[in-house]
Design a protein around this motif. Structure first.
Motif, PDB file in Angstrom:
ATOM      1  N   ARG A 126       0.698  -1.135   0.080  1.00  0.00           N
ATOM      2  CA  ARG A 126       0.012  -0.040  -0.065  1.00  0.00           C
ATOM      3  C   ARG A 126       1.038   1.434   0.027  1.00  0.00           C
ATOM      4  NH1 ARG A 126      -3.139  -2.917   3.800  1.00  0.00           N
ATOM      5  NH2 ARG A 126      -2.219  -1.705   5.691  1.00  0.00           N
ATOM      6  N   GLY A 127       1.847   1.091   1.052  1.00  0.00           N
ATOM      7  CA  GLY A 127       2.995   2.319   0.656  1.00  0.00           C
ATOM      8  C   GLY A 127       3.771   2.731  -0.303  1.00  0.00           C
ATOM      9  N   LEU A 128       4.092   1.527  -1.003  1.00  0.00           N
ATOM     10  CA  LEU A 128       4.836   1.383  -2.368  1.00  0.00           C
ATOM     11  C   LEU A 128       4.032   1.562  -3.629  1.00  0.00           C
ATOM     12  CD1 LEU A 128       7.208  -1.433  -1.479  1.00  0.00           C
ATOM     13  CD2 LEU A 128       7.783   0.741  -1.501  1.00  0.00           C
ATOM     14  N   ALA A 129       2.820   1.207  -3.671  1.00  0.00           N
ATOM     15  CA  ALA A 129       1.799   1.287  -4.781  1.00  0.00           C
ATOM     16  C   ALA A 129       1.747   2.667  -5.643  1.00  0.00           C
ATOM     17  CB  ALA A 129       0.470   0.745  -4.656  1.00  0.00           C
ATOM     18  N   PRO A 130       1.738   3.824  -4.677  1.00  0.00           N
ATOM     19  CA  PRO A 130       1.755   5.339  -5.302  1.00  0.00           C
ATOM     20  C   PRO A 130       2.946   5.477  -6.300  1.00  0.00           C
ATOM     21  CG  PRO A 130       0.934   5.320  -3.203  1.00  0.00           C
ATOM     22  CD  PRO A 130       1.464   3.878  -3.255  1.00  0.00           C
ATOM     23  N   ALA A 131       4.032   5.138  -5.804  1.00  0.00           N
ATOM     24  CA  ALA A 131       5.206   5.439  -6.476  1.00  0.00           C
ATOM     25  C   ALA A 131       5.099   4.510  -7.738  1.00  0.00           C
ATOM     26  CB  ALA A 131       6.433   5.260  -5.852  1.00  0.00           C
ATOM     27  N   LEU A 132       4.753   3.160  -7.720  1.00  0.00           N
ATOM     28  CA  LEU A 132       4.608   2.332  -8.871  1.00  0.00           C
ATOM     29  C   LEU A 132       3.868   2.973  -9.911  1.00  0.00           C
ATOM     30  CD1 LEU A 132       5.630  -0.068 -10.545  1.00  0.00           C
ATOM     31  CD2 LEU A 132       3.951  -1.183  -9.139  1.00  0.00           C
ATOM     32  N   ASP A 133       2.678   3.258  -9.359  1.00  0.00           N
ATOM     33  CA  ASP A 133       1.638   4.121 -10.061  1.00  0.00           C
ATOM     34  C   ASP A 133       1.981   5.152 -10.949  1.00  0.00           C
ATOM     35  OD1 ASP A 133      -1.213   4.130 -11.187  1.00  0.00           O
ATOM     36  OD2 ASP A 133      -1.260   5.968  -9.723  1.00  0.00           O
ATOM     37  N   LEU A 174       2.351  -5.771  -5.823  1.00  0.00           N
ATOM     38  CA  LEU A 174       2.438  -4.378  -6.119  1.00  0.00           C
ATOM     39  C   LEU A 174       1.502  -3.889  -7.158  1.00  0.00           C
ATOM     40  CD1 LEU A 174       6.372  -4.387  -5.938  1.00  0.00           C
ATOM     41  CD2 LEU A 174       4.803  -3.037  -4.375  1.00  0.00           C
ATOM     42  N   MET A 175       1.706  -4.673  -8.493  1.00  0.00           N
ATOM     43  CA  MET A 175       0.665  -4.236  -9.543  1.00  0.00           C
ATOM     44  C   MET A 175      -0.728  -4.305  -9.225  1.00  0.00           C
ATOM     45  SD  MET A 175       2.566  -3.550 -12.095  1.00  0.00           S
ATOM     46  CE  MET A 175       1.682  -3.884 -13.720  1.00  0.00           C
ATOM     47  N   GLN A 176      -1.227  -5.245  -8.453  1.00  0.00           N
ATOM     48  CA  GLN A 176      -2.525  -5.220  -8.088  1.00  0.00           C
ATOM     49  C   GLN A 176      -2.915  -4.004  -7.177  1.00  0.00           C
ATOM     50  OE1 GLN A 176      -3.771  -8.827  -5.618  1.00  0.00           O
ATOM     51  NE2 GLN A 176      -5.853  -8.433  -6.109  1.00  0.00           N
ATOM     52  N   ARG A 177      -1.876  -3.668  -6.258  1.00  0.00           N
ATOM     53  CA  ARG A 177      -2.256  -2.647  -5.038  1.00  0.00           C
ATOM     54  C   ARG A 177      -2.140  -1.278  -6.023  1.00  0.00           C
ATOM     55  NH1 ARG A 177      -4.899  -2.107  -0.871  1.00  0.00           N
ATOM     56  NH2 ARG A 177      -4.275  -4.256  -0.147  1.00  0.00           N
ATOM     57  N   ALA A 178      -1.339  -1.324  -7.125  1.00  0.00           N
ATOM     58  CA  ALA A 178      -1.228   0.065  -7.549  1.00  0.00           C
ATOM     59  C   ALA A 178      -2.462   0.319  -8.736  1.00  0.00           C
ATOM     60  CB  ALA A 178      -0.020   0.007  -8.684  1.00  0.00           C
ATOM     61  N   GLY A 179      -3.295  -0.842  -8.975  1.00  0.00           N
ATOM     62  CA  GLY A 179      -4.486  -0.715  -9.843  1.00  0.00           C
ATOM     63  C   GLY A 179      -4.134  -1.132 -11.132  1.00  0.00           C
ATOM     64  N   TRP A 180      -3.125  -1.820 -11.397  1.00  0.00           N
ATOM     65  CA  TRP A 180      -2.654  -2.143 -12.906  1.00  0.00           C
ATOM     66  C   TRP A 180      -2.854  -3.432 -13.171  1.00  0.00           C
ATOM     67  CZ3 TRP A 180      -1.091   1.395 -16.887  1.00  0.00           C
ATOM     68  CH2 TRP A 180      -0.964   2.647 -16.253  1.00  0.00           C
ATOM     69  N   ARG A 181      -3.392  -3.702 -14.353  1.00  0.00           N
ATOM     70  CA  ARG A 181      -3.624  -5.058 -14.819  1.00  0.00           C
ATOM     71  C   ARG A 181      -2.419  -5.469 -15.806  1.00  0.00           C
ATOM     72  NH1 ARG A 181      -9.428  -6.486 -16.769  1.00  0.00           N
ATOM     73  NH2 ARG A 181      -8.648  -8.456 -16.532  1.00  0.00           N
ATOM     74  N   VAL A 239       7.515  -3.443 -19.893  1.00  0.00           N
ATOM     75  CA  VAL A 239       7.943  -4.543 -18.944  1.00  0.00           C
ATOM     76  C   VAL A 239       8.422  -3.963 -17.407  1.00  0.00           C
ATOM     77  CG1 VAL A 239      10.449  -4.624 -19.864  1.00  0.00           C
ATOM     78  CG2 VAL A 239       9.615  -6.600 -18.532  1.00  0.00           C
ATOM     79  N   VAL A 240       7.802  -4.610 -16.448  1.00  0.00           N
ATOM     80  CA  VAL A 240       8.068  -3.904 -15.209  1.00  0.00           C
ATOM     81  C   VAL A 240       8.675  -5.153 -14.217  1.00  0.00           C
ATOM     82  CG1 VAL A 240       6.671  -3.019 -13.062  1.00  0.00           C
ATOM     83  CG2 VAL A 240       5.694  -3.031 -15.262  1.00  0.00           C
ATOM     84  N   ASP A 241       9.765  -4.135 -13.555  1.00  0.00           N
ATOM     85  CA  ASP A 241      10.412  -4.945 -12.400  1.00  0.00           C
ATOM     86  C   ASP A 241      10.485  -4.253 -11.224  1.00  0.00           C
ATOM     87  OD1 ASP A 241      11.921  -6.787 -11.477  1.00  0.00           O
ATOM     88  OD2 ASP A 241      13.756  -6.583 -12.592  1.00  0.00           O
ATOM     89  N   ASP A 242      10.962  -4.909  -9.853  1.00  0.00           N
ATOM     90  CA  ASP A 242      10.791  -4.373  -8.790  1.00  0.00           C
ATOM     91  C   ASP A 242      11.801  -3.279  -8.549  1.00  0.00           C
ATOM     92  OD1 ASP A 242      12.141  -6.280  -8.157  1.00  0.00           O
ATOM     93  OD2 ASP A 242      10.971  -7.462  -7.006  1.00  0.00           O
ATOM     94  N   VAL A 243      13.015  -3.881  -8.826  1.00  0.00           N
ATOM     95  CA  VAL A 243      14.400  -3.290  -8.368  1.00  0.00           C
ATOM     96  C   VAL A 243      15.345  -3.295  -9.601  1.00  0.00           C
ATOM     97  CG1 VAL A 243      16.525  -2.766  -6.765  1.00  0.00           C
ATOM     98  CG2 VAL A 243      14.100  -3.295  -6.166  1.00  0.00           C
ATOM     99  N   VAL A 244      15.865  -2.367 -10.165  1.00  0.00           N
ATOM    100  CA  VAL A 244      16.605  -2.474 -11.194  1.00  0.00           C
ATOM    101  C   VAL A 244      18.365  -2.134 -10.623  1.00  0.00           C
ATOM    102  CG1 VAL A 244      16.287  -0.363 -12.248  1.00  0.00           C
ATOM    103  CG2 VAL A 244      17.399  -2.017 -13.702  1.00  0.00           C
ATOM    104  N   THR A 245      19.276  -3.064 -11.128  1.00  0.00           N
ATOM    105  CA  THR A 245      20.662  -2.658 -10.790  1.00  0.00           C
ATOM    106  C   THR A 245      21.550  -2.238 -11.794  1.00  0.00           C
ATOM    107  OG1 THR A 245      20.399  -4.312  -8.690  1.00  0.00           O
ATOM    108  CG2 THR A 245      22.684  -3.288  -9.309  1.00  0.00           C
TER     109      THR A 245
END
Length: 222
Positions: free
Chosen positions: A83-90, A124-131, A173-179
């Motif tokens: 819930r706290g991370l979703a706004p940034a991903l959105d 994360l995708m579900q919480r951000a509201g993205w399919r 294409v979406v990833d959580d963390v990129v190095t």
């Protein structure tokens, strides 16, 4: 209030008393994510080239509060932190996904799913509201990327993915963390091989080690 609700509330209170929850960002008790750490997760989108023709837009720096919260979600199973991370991903998805594009995610391994019992990116995708569509799958075992340099990371994930057929168009294409971007670059290769005309990349966070590909410029989104 029903007897069941009262019992449930009492049970939660008892658990909180004996095992108080602590903020994943700073450790303060009685808060899953305190207001200060939630504010620290405000998105600051940045776009960096990771290879010619492929850039990744990320929302957060994987350091400090953001790193601790993401690790708590992924490794401690604290899925409520999404819930706290979703706004940034959105935010970065809204900036990056053009109309009509397909959205997909980097697939996790079966071993990771067995260990965690869930897929962090799905949460994360579900919480951000993205399919999203599961276009990619892992076809070759890889080693843990941690501790590997840029070249070793690319070799480690080479031909690790295949994609379902894509009828042209753009895929994000979406990833959580990129190095270093090696995983996203390999995913992009697989998607293009499957028919994607253009591939864009998005990540929730990037590590401080991420650098622009030589010869490419960095663009900060505002």
């Amino acid at each position: 209030m029903s007897f069941r609700a009262v019992l449930s509330s009492s049970f939660r209170d008892a658990v909180t008393f004996w095992l108080p929850v602590s903020c994943a960002g700073c450790g303060v008790v009685d808060s899953d994510l305190c207001s200060g750490c939630r504010d620290a997760l405000a998105p600051q989108p940045i776009r960096r080239a990771i290879e010619p023709g492929l850039a990744v837009t990320s929302a957060l720096v994987f350091d400090g509060v953001a790193a601790r919260v993401v690790r708590a979600l992924k490794e401690e199973g604290r899925t409520s932190l999404a819930r706290g991370l979703a706004p940034a991903l959105d935010e970065v998805l809204r900036l990056s996904v053009p109309a009509g594009a397909l959205v997909t995610t980097i697939p996790g391994t079966r071993a990771a799913f067995r260990r965690r019992g869930f897929r962090p990116l799905d949460v994360l995708m579900q919480r951000a509201g993205w399919r999203h569509r599961r276009l990619l799958r892992v076809v070759r075992a890889t080693h843990d990327q941690r501790g590997l340099g840029r070249r070793a990371r690319r070799e480690n994930v080479r031909e690790a993915f295949v994609s379902r057929p894509v009828a042209g168009g753009t895929v994000v294409v979406v990833d959580d963390v990129v190095t270093t971007g090696a995983t996203l670059a390999e995913a992009a290769r697989a998607l293009r091989a499957a028919g994607a005309a253009e591939v864009l990349a998005v990540a929730l966070a990037h590590t401080p080690q991420l650098r622009d590909f030589p010869g490419e410029s960095r663009v900060i989104e505002t």
